[in-house]
Design an enzyme around this catalytic site. Structure first.
Site, mmCIF file in Angstrom:
data_model
loop_
_atom_site.group_PDB
_atom_site.id
_atom_site.type_symbol
_atom_site.label_atom_id
_atom_site.label_comp_id
_atom_site.label_asym_id
_atom_site.label_seq_id
_atom_site.Cartn_x
_atom_site.Cartn_y
_atom_site.Cartn_z
ATOM 1 N N TYR A 1 0.189 12.468 -3.733
ATOM 2 C CA TYR A 1 0.824 11.696 -4.458
ATOM 3 C C TYR A 1 0.661 12.024 -6.134
ATOM 4 O O TYR A 1 -0.282 12.938 -6.293
ATOM 5 C CB TYR A 1 0.351 10.419 -4.319
ATOM 6 C CG TYR A 1 0.225 9.642 -3.063
ATOM 7 C CD1 TYR A 1 1.693 9.142 -2.514
ATOM 8 C CD2 TYR A 1 -1.009 9.706 -2.205
ATOM 9 C CE1 TYR A 1 1.438 8.763 -1.154
ATOM 10 C CE2 TYR A 1 -0.799 9.349 -0.819
ATOM 11 C CZ TYR A 1 0.431 8.752 -0.385
ATOM 12 O OH TYR A 1 0.681 8.268 0.981
ATOM 13 N N THR B 1 -6.357 -0.082 7.726
ATOM 14 C CA THR B 1 -6.727 -0.785 6.388
ATOM 15 C C THR B 1 -5.729 -1.759 6.209
ATOM 16 O O THR B 1 -5.902 -2.887 5.885
ATOM 17 C CB THR B 1 -6.127 0.291 5.077
ATOM 18 O OG1 THR B 1 -6.967 1.503 5.167
ATOM 19 C CG2 THR B 1 -6.496 -0.155 3.728
ATOM 20 N N ASP C 1 0.956 -1.172 -0.030
ATOM 21 C CA ASP C 1 0.007 -0.157 0.093
ATOM 22 C C ASP C 1 0.990 1.231 0.035
ATOM 23 O O ASP C 1 2.051 1.076 0.107
ATOM 24 C CB ASP C 1 -0.992 -0.004 1.299
ATOM 25 C CG ASP C 1 -2.330 0.835 0.932
ATOM 26 O OD1 ASP C 1 -2.505 1.217 -0.246
ATOM 27 O OD2 ASP C 1 -3.116 0.617 1.781
ATOM 28 N N ASP D 1 -1.259 4.782 7.912
ATOM 29 C CA ASP D 1 -1.728 6.246 8.409
ATOM 30 C C ASP D 1 -2.097 5.668 9.596
ATOM 31 O O ASP D 1 -1.347 5.715 10.698
ATOM 32 C CB ASP D 1 -2.607 6.971 7.547
ATOM 33 C CG ASP D 1 -3.203 8.258 8.258
ATOM 34 O OD1 ASP D 1 -2.259 8.765 9.240
ATOM 35 O OD2 ASP D 1 -4.270 8.735 7.868
ATOM 36 N N THR D 2 -3.572 5.405 9.921
ATOM 37 C CA THR D 2 -3.951 4.862 11.185
ATOM 38 C C THR D 2 -3.639 3.411 11.398
ATOM 39 O O THR D 2 -3.937 2.756 12.324
ATOM 40 C CB THR D 2 -5.335 5.147 11.241
ATOM 41 O OG1 THR D 2 -6.111 4.149 10.353
ATOM 42 C CG2 THR D 2 -5.716 6.391 11.260
ATOM 43 N N GLU E 1 -2.324 11.863 -8.070
ATOM 44 C CA GLU E 1 -3.615 12.674 -7.826
ATOM 45 C C GLU E 1 -3.677 13.744 -8.550
ATOM 46 O O GLU E 1 -4.643 14.669 -8.377
ATOM 47 C CB GLU E 1 -3.636 12.986 -6.157
ATOM 48 C CG GLU E 1 -3.817 11.558 -5.363
ATOM 49 C CD GLU E 1 -3.559 11.954 -3.763
ATOM 50 O OE1 GLU E 1 -2.912 13.032 -3.333
ATOM 51 O OE2 GLU E 1 -3.761 10.990 -3.052
ATOM 52 N N TRP F 1 0.022 15.669 5.556
ATOM 53 C CA TRP F 1 -0.724 15.134 4.418
ATOM 54 C C TRP F 1 0.023 14.907 3.271
ATOM 55 O O TRP F 1 0.726 15.719 2.572
ATOM 56 C CB TRP F 1 -1.948 16.048 4.030
ATOM 57 C CG TRP F 1 -2.928 15.421 3.134
ATOM 58 C CD1 TRP F 1 -3.038 15.710 1.793
ATOM 59 C CD2 TRP F 1 -3.813 14.333 3.515
ATOM 60 N NE1 TRP F 1 -3.948 14.922 1.479
ATOM 61 C CE2 TRP F 1 -4.529 13.989 2.146
ATOM 62 C CE3 TRP F 1 -3.970 13.482 4.520
ATOM 63 C CZ2 TRP F 1 -5.114 12.998 2.136
ATOM 64 C CZ3 TRP F 1 -4.836 12.336 4.556
ATOM 65 C CH2 TRP F 1 -5.580 12.224 3.383
ATOM 66 N N VAL G 1 0.363 4.000 1.965
ATOM 67 C CA VAL G 1 0.616 4.614 3.282
ATOM 68 C C VAL G 1 0.003 3.932 4.259
ATOM 69 O O VAL G 1 -0.847 3.120 4.280
ATOM 70 C CB VAL G 1 0.288 6.036 3.402
ATOM 71 C CG1 VAL G 1 -1.379 6.031 3.087
ATOM 72 C CG2 VAL G 1 0.558 6.861 4.548
HETATM 73 P P1 5GP Z 1 -5.208 4.054 7.060
HETATM 74 O O1 5GP Z 1 -5.530 5.190 8.065
HETATM 75 O O2 5GP Z 1 -6.233 2.930 7.229
HETATM 76 O O3 5GP Z 1 -3.668 3.518 7.492
HETATM 77 O O4 5GP Z 1 -5.027 4.631 5.802
HETATM 78 C C1 5GP Z 1 -6.254 4.616 5.005
HETATM 79 C C2 5GP Z 1 -6.132 5.360 3.714
HETATM 80 O O5 5GP Z 1 -6.158 6.712 3.905
HETATM 81 C C3 5GP Z 1 -4.941 5.228 2.972
HETATM 82 O O6 5GP Z 1 -4.835 4.019 1.919
HETATM 83 C C4 5GP Z 1 -4.877 6.384 1.993
HETATM 84 O O7 5GP Z 1 -5.869 6.109 0.729
HETATM 85 C C5 5GP Z 1 -5.600 7.307 2.879
HETATM 86 N N1 5GP Z 1 -4.538 8.282 3.452
HETATM 87 C C6 5GP Z 1 -4.033 8.230 4.654
HETATM 88 N N2 5GP Z 1 -3.172 9.365 4.736
HETATM 89 C C7 5GP Z 1 -3.089 9.719 3.553
HETATM 90 C C8 5GP Z 1 -2.299 11.017 3.010
HETATM 91 O O8 5GP Z 1 -1.219 11.471 3.662
HETATM 92 N N3 5GP Z 1 -2.394 11.599 1.811
HETATM 93 C C9 5GP Z 1 -3.296 10.863 0.950
HETATM 94 N N4 5GP Z 1 -3.488 10.946 -0.172
HETATM 95 N N5 5GP Z 1 -4.098 9.600 1.509
HETATM 96 C C10 5GP Z 1 -3.917 9.158 2.811
#
Ligand code: 5GP
Length: 178
Positions: free
Chosen positions: A163, A101, A93, A97-98, A166, A160, A95
Site C-alpha cells: 500500500y 480479522t 478494512d 486475506d484469511t 507503507e 502480497w 484487505v
Molecule cells: P486477515 O488475514 O485477518 O484477513 O488480514 C489480517 C491483516 O493482515 C490485514 O488487516 C493486513 O494488515 C494484513 N495483510 C494481509 N494481507 C496483506 C497484504 O497483502 N499486504 C499487506 N500490506 N498487509 C496484509
C-alpha cells in the site's frame, strides 16, 4: 509471493466506485467502523461520499508459536456500544486475506445489536478463508457471524499487496506500481 503495488489513485477510485454502489443499494450506513491502521485511509475517502461519522477500532492477528498464525485475533481498541447499537454499521478494512480479522470484527459488532452490518474491503484475496468461505455463498445463513452486505473494491489473487501508506519513497512506490 509476488507483490502488487497499489497507488493512492487506485484506492481513491475503488472507494468512489464502491461508495456509489452503497449509495444505490438498500443499505444506508449510519456509521463507518474503520479497522486500524489499513482501514483508516479508505474509511476517510468513503466519508467524502457517504457523509457519515467514522469510529475506529483496532484488531491484531495473534502471532504466537502455540497458535496458528491468522486464527486468533486480539481486539486492541474498541468503540462504545452507542456507536453501534441500532445503527447500520459499515466496517471498513483494506484487505480480506484469511478473513480472520473481519470475522472477529463482525462477531464483536453483532454483540452490540446493530440494525444492519455491512463490510467493505478494498481488496479480497481469492483463497480459502480460515473461518470458512461463507458470505460468498449459500452457506451464509448457517453461520451466526454474518453480514447483510459484503462489498469488495477488487478481487485479487493471493499476492502480497503493497500500500502507498507503507512507502518511504512514494515516487519510487508509484513507479513500481506502473
Ligand atoms: P486477515 O488475514 O485477518 O484477513 O488480514 C489480517 C491483516 O493482515 C490485514 O488487516 C493486513 O494488515 C494484513 N495483510 C494481509 N494481507 C496483506 C497484504 O497483502 N499486504 C499487506 N500490506 N498487509 C496484509
Amino acid at each position: 509471493m509476488s507483490k502488487q503495488y497499489i497507488t493512492y489513485n487506485q484506492i481513491h477510485k475503488l472507494c468512489a466506485e464502491s461508495a456509489n454502489k452503497i449509495l444505490s443499494s438498500d443499505f444506508t450506513p449510519d456509521v463507518i467502523l474503520a479497522i486500524g491502521g489499513g482501514g483508516y485511509i479508505p474509511a476517510r475517502i468513503l466519508r467524502t461520499f457517504l457523509k457519515v461519522p467514522i469510529k475506529s477500532v483496532s484488531l491484531e492477528l495473534y502471532d504466537d508459536i502455540t497458535d496458528k498464525m491468522g486464527d486468533s485475533v486480539l481486539i486492541k481498541q474498541w468503540c462504545s456500544n452507542d456507536d453501534i447499537e441500532g445503527k447500520n454499521v459499515l466496517i471498513v478494512d483494506e484487505v480480506d486475506d484469511t478473513r480472520s480479522t473481519l470475522y472477529t470484527c463482525v462477531e464483536k459488532v453483532l454483540e452490540s445489536k446493530p440494525k444492519k452490518v455491512g463490510a467493505f474491503v478494498l481488496y479480497n484475496k481469492l483463497k480459502n478463508k480460515h473461518k470458512g468461505n461463507h458470505w460468498d455463498n449459500e452457506k451464509a445463513e448457517k453461520d451466526h457471524v454474518n453480514v447483510d452486505h459484503y462489498l469488495v473494491g477488487a478481487e485479487v489473487d493471493d499476492v502480497w499487496l503493497v500500500y502507498p501508506w507503507e512507502a518511504l519513497d512514494i515516487d519510487e512506490h508509484n513507479s513500481k506500481a506502473q
